[in-house]
Write a protein that holds these residues in place. Structure first.
Motif, PDB file in Angstrom:
ATOM      1  N   GLY A 197       0.793  -1.223   0.000  1.00 14.27           N
ATOM      2  CA  GLY A 197       0.000   0.000   0.000  1.00 14.27           C
ATOM      3  C   GLY A 197       0.821   1.267   0.000  1.00 14.27           C
ATOM      4  N   ASN A 198       2.001   1.255  -0.614  1.00 13.94           N
ATOM      5  CA  ASN A 198       2.835   2.445  -0.746  1.00 13.94           C
ATOM      6  C   ASN A 198       2.927   2.865  -2.214  1.00 13.94           C
ATOM      7  N   HIS A 199       3.856   3.767  -2.530  1.00  8.13           N
ATOM      8  CA  HIS A 199       3.952   4.331  -3.879  1.00  8.13           C
ATOM      9  C   HIS A 199       5.184   3.842  -4.643  1.00  8.13           C
ATOM     10  N   PHE A 200       5.731   2.711  -4.270  1.00  9.28           N
ATOM     11  CA  PHE A 200       6.919   2.184  -4.940  1.00  9.28           C
ATOM     12  C   PHE A 200       6.608   1.821  -6.396  1.00  9.28           C
ATOM     13  N   GLU A 201       7.521   2.163  -7.296  1.00 13.39           N
ATOM     14  CA  GLU A 201       7.425   1.716  -8.686  1.00 13.39           C
ATOM     15  C   GLU A 201       8.430   0.614  -8.977  1.00 13.39           C
ATOM     16  N   ALA A 202       9.393   0.450  -8.088  1.00 11.25           N
ATOM     17  CA  ALA A 202      10.370  -0.643  -8.165  1.00 11.25           C
ATOM     18  C   ALA A 202      10.771  -0.993  -6.739  1.00 11.25           C
ATOM     19  N   ILE A 203      11.209  -2.221  -6.539  1.00 15.33           N
ATOM     20  CA  ILE A 203      11.688  -2.616  -5.207  1.00 15.33           C
ATOM     21  C   ILE A 203      13.009  -1.908  -4.945  1.00 15.33           C
ATOM     22  N   PRO A 204      13.112  -1.167  -3.850  1.00 13.13           N
ATOM     23  CA  PRO A 204      14.325  -0.385  -3.568  1.00 13.13           C
ATOM     24  C   PRO A 204      15.564  -1.262  -3.418  1.00 13.13           C
ATOM     25  N   PRO A 205      16.736  -0.738  -3.780  1.00 13.85           N
ATOM     26  CA  PRO A 205      17.981  -1.508  -3.660  1.00 13.85           C
ATOM     27  C   PRO A 205      18.283  -1.948  -2.236  1.00 13.85           C
ATOM     28  N   ALA A 206      17.793  -1.210  -1.242  1.00  7.70           N
ATOM     29  CA  ALA A 206      18.074  -1.565   0.158  1.00  7.70           C
ATOM     30  C   ALA A 206      17.609  -2.975   0.494  1.00  7.70           C
ATOM     31  N   VAL A 207      16.591  -3.473  -0.199  1.00  7.47           N
ATOM     32  CA  VAL A 207      16.064  -4.807   0.085  1.00  7.47           C
ATOM     33  C   VAL A 207      17.079  -5.892  -0.284  1.00  7.47           C
ATOM     34  N   ALA A 208      17.846  -5.655  -1.344  1.00  3.07           N
ATOM     35  CA  ALA A 208      18.813  -6.655  -1.808  1.00  3.07           C
ATOM     36  C   ALA A 208      19.917  -6.907  -0.793  1.00  3.07           C
ATOM     37  N   ALA A 209      20.125  -5.981   0.134  1.00  2.00           N
ATOM     38  CA  ALA A 209      21.225  -6.087   1.096  1.00  2.00           C
ATOM     39  C   ALA A 209      20.829  -6.805   2.380  1.00  2.00           C
ATOM     40  N   LEU A 210      19.656  -7.456   2.414  1.00  2.55           N
ATOM     41  CA  LEU A 210      19.157  -8.093   3.633  1.00  2.55           C
ATOM     42  C   LEU A 210      19.385  -9.602   3.557  1.00  2.55           C
ATOM     43  N   PRO A 211      20.434 -10.105   4.172  1.00  2.00           N
ATOM     44  CA  PRO A 211      20.812 -11.521   3.990  1.00  2.00           C
ATOM     45  C   PRO A 211      19.901 -12.515   4.682  1.00  2.00           C
ATOM     46  N   ARG A 212      19.077 -12.062   5.653  1.00  2.00           N
ATOM     47  CA  ARG A 212      18.229 -12.982   6.405  1.00  2.00           C
ATOM     48  C   ARG A 212      16.745 -12.849   6.060  1.00  2.00           C
ATOM     49  N   LEU A 213      16.434 -12.080   5.053  1.00  2.00           N
ATOM     50  CA  LEU A 213      15.037 -11.813   4.718  1.00  2.00           C
ATOM     51  C   LEU A 213      14.355 -13.068   4.192  1.00  2.00           C
ATOM     52  N   ARG A 214      13.232 -13.432   4.843  1.00  2.00           N
ATOM     53  CA  ARG A 214      12.483 -14.618   4.442  1.00  2.00           C
ATOM     54  C   ARG A 214      11.125 -14.272   3.837  1.00  2.00           C
ATOM     55  N   MET A 215      10.502 -13.194   4.307  1.00  2.00           N
ATOM     56  CA  MET A 215       9.168 -12.829   3.842  1.00  2.00           C
ATOM     57  C   MET A 215       9.167 -11.369   3.409  1.00  2.00           C
ATOM     58  N   LEU A 216       8.681 -11.118   2.178  1.00  2.00           N
ATOM     59  CA  LEU A 216       8.692  -9.770   1.614  1.00  2.00           C
ATOM     60  C   LEU A 216       7.360  -9.504   0.927  1.00  2.00           C
ATOM     61  N   SER A 217       6.728  -8.374   1.271  1.00  2.00           N
ATOM     62  CA  SER A 217       5.456  -8.003   0.643  1.00  2.00           C
ATOM     63  C   SER A 217       5.507  -6.581   0.119  1.00  2.00           C
ATOM     64  N   PHE A 218       5.279  -6.444  -1.198  1.00  2.00           N
ATOM     65  CA  PHE A 218       5.057  -5.153  -1.845  1.00  2.00           C
ATOM     66  C   PHE A 218       3.690  -5.185  -2.536  1.00  2.00           C
ATOM     67  N   LYS A 219       2.733  -5.779  -1.855  1.00  2.00           N
ATOM     68  CA  LYS A 219       1.386  -5.881  -2.406  1.00  2.00           C
ATOM     69  C   LYS A 219       0.746  -4.499  -2.534  1.00  2.00           C
ATOM     70  N   SER A 229       8.505  -2.832 -12.001  1.00  2.00           N
ATOM     71  CA  SER A 229       9.634  -3.742 -12.129  1.00  2.00           C
ATOM     72  C   SER A 229      10.081  -4.156 -10.736  1.00  2.00           C
ATOM     73  N   LEU A 230      10.918  -5.184 -10.696  1.00  2.00           N
ATOM     74  CA  LEU A 230      11.456  -5.632  -9.420  1.00  2.00           C
ATOM     75  C   LEU A 230      12.728  -4.903  -9.040  1.00  2.00           C
ATOM     76  N   GLY A 231      13.138  -3.943  -9.852  1.00  2.00           N
ATOM     77  CA  GLY A 231      14.360  -3.198  -9.567  1.00  2.00           C
ATOM     78  C   GLY A 231      15.572  -3.836 -10.208  1.00  2.00           C
ATOM     79  N   GLU A 232      16.704  -3.136 -10.127  1.00  2.00           N
ATOM     80  CA  GLU A 232      17.920  -3.601 -10.782  1.00  2.00           C
ATOM     81  C   GLU A 232      18.681  -4.626  -9.939  1.00  2.00           C
ATOM     82  N   ALA A 233      18.632  -4.470  -8.620  1.00  2.00           N
ATOM     83  CA  ALA A 233      19.383  -5.379  -7.753  1.00  2.00           C
ATOM     84  C   ALA A 233      18.607  -6.675  -7.550  1.00  2.00           C
ATOM     85  N   PRO A 234      19.280  -7.813  -7.597  1.00  2.00           N
ATOM     86  CA  PRO A 234      18.574  -9.096  -7.362  1.00  2.00           C
ATOM     87  C   PRO A 234      18.075  -9.192  -5.929  1.00  2.00           C
ATOM     88  N   LEU A 235      16.983  -9.889  -5.744  1.00  2.00           N
ATOM     89  CA  LEU A 235      16.423 -10.048  -4.416  1.00  2.00           C
ATOM     90  C   LEU A 235      17.250 -11.050  -3.606  1.00  2.00           C
TER      91      LEU A 235
END
Length: 361
Positions: A139-161, A167-173
């Protein structure tokens, strides 16, 4: 997850007083300040509590004024990062805080495991704690997943609903991801790098504009749930048949799937003919209620919105109404318009609120 001790002395004294008669009220700072439920439900608690403790109109007025101020203060503190103990806090609930930018101080929470920044006006994210395992940003205004997300080594659950993702952004998830929720966006394509998420168990892509899927998704051998409904897929990829752990697949509402034909005996029901009774069950997208129809007891499924995580509700209604088998609940009919006369539908509805439903014997 409670804010750290401190703040205004007067507020602390008032909190101790209010706890005597209305503990339930001051312990609900997470209620959205503008919602109808917030304005209505605390009032009932305040009234009954004040009558019990004081029994006087003057005392009731004073309590209403005090408790209202305390609730406002509690919601304000919830959105203020400085009100938390940054060292020990493991979860932050920052929903509905009016953020257009998330404070950079959030990176200074080394023990943070869960962060919810849903329903703000965010377009990007600052650096986040590396300890994060769950991030909700719907429920935000993102047009791409921010690069900061790619730097999270323990992330298991992600929602950009329900954002505005194109797009999913340039950096891999992060390859640690197991749940990825991208429902209700504007995605037309997905990168091949998505297939590197080999730990993925639940992938939710319904209600987008996808015309194809990357073949690399076939490498997600742990995938158990795949939601592709209400996209623009002309065909389904053959690798779907090779995913041995896949137990939930939603594909309705795509060009490759013909709508289910309804039974000829199916009746269209008028909402006015239903006498709705008690709620039998409720999920994220619908409410099931007991009802009477033409003298018979039936169950009515009422949808809260035209779309759900499995696509368009009309497709579910069509598929359900097409089934006629002794081991399956028999659907008696459908209705195309309601009046928001029950709790589930009235949450976002109003004049012209539309919902679809089925009747089960």
């Amino acid at each position: 997850r409670r804010p750290a001790q401190g703040g205004r002395a007067g507020a602390r004294e008032g909190l101790a007083l209010a706890k005597i008669v209305t503990t339930a009220l001051v312990r609900r700072p997470r209620m959205h300040m503008g919602s109808e439920d917030y304005r209505r439900r605390p009032a009932r608690r305040e009234t009954s509590a004040a009558k019990l403790a004081c029994g006087g109109g003057v005392a009731l007025f004073a309590l209403l004024h005090l408790s209202g101020a305390l609730c406002a203060l509690g919601t304000e503190d919830r959105c203020l990062l400085s009100s938390y103990d940054a060292v020990s806090t493991t979860e932050l609930d920052l929903k509905h805080c009016g953020y257009s930018e998330l404070p950079v101080a959030v990176a200074g929470f080394p023990a943070l495991v869960k962060l919810d920044v849903s329903h703000n006006a965010l377009r990007t994210l600052p650096s986040l704690p590396l300890s994060l395992g769950t991030l909700f940003a719907l429920g935000n205004h993102f047009e791409a997943i921010p690069p900061a997300v790619a730097a999270l080594p323990r992330l298991r659950m992600l929602s950009f609903k329900s954002c505005r993702l194109r797009s999913l952004g340039e950096a891999p998830l992060p390859p640690s991801l197991q749940w990825l929720i991208l429902t209700d966006n504007r995605l037309t394509a997905l990168p091949e790098s998505l297939g590197t998420l080999v730990r993925m168990r639940k992938l939710m892509l319904a209600n987008n504009r996808l015309e194809s899927l990357p073949a690399s998704i076939g490498a997600m051998r742990e995938l158990e749930l795949l939601r592709l409904a209400n996209n623009r897929l002309p065909s389904l990829p053959p690798w779907l048949l090779e995913m041995s752990k896949l137990t939930w697949l939603a594909v309705a509402g795509n060009p490759c799937v013909a709508p289910a034909p309804a039974r000829a005996s199916l009746e269209q029901v008028r909402f006015e003919d239903l006498d709705l009774g008690a709620t039998l069950g409720e999920g994220t997208s619908s409410v099931v209620r007991r009802a009477r129809l033409h003298g018979a007891t039936v169950a009515v499924k009422l949808y809260k919105a035209p779309l759900s995580s499995d696509g368009r509700n009309v497709d579910e209604v069509r598929a359900s109404c097409a089934v006629d088998h002794p081991n399956v609940l028999r659907w008696l009919g459908f209705l195309e318009e309601g009046h928001g006369e029950h709790e589930g539908a009235s949450g976002g509805g109003g004049s012209g609120w539309r919902l679809l439903g089925g009747l089960e014997g």
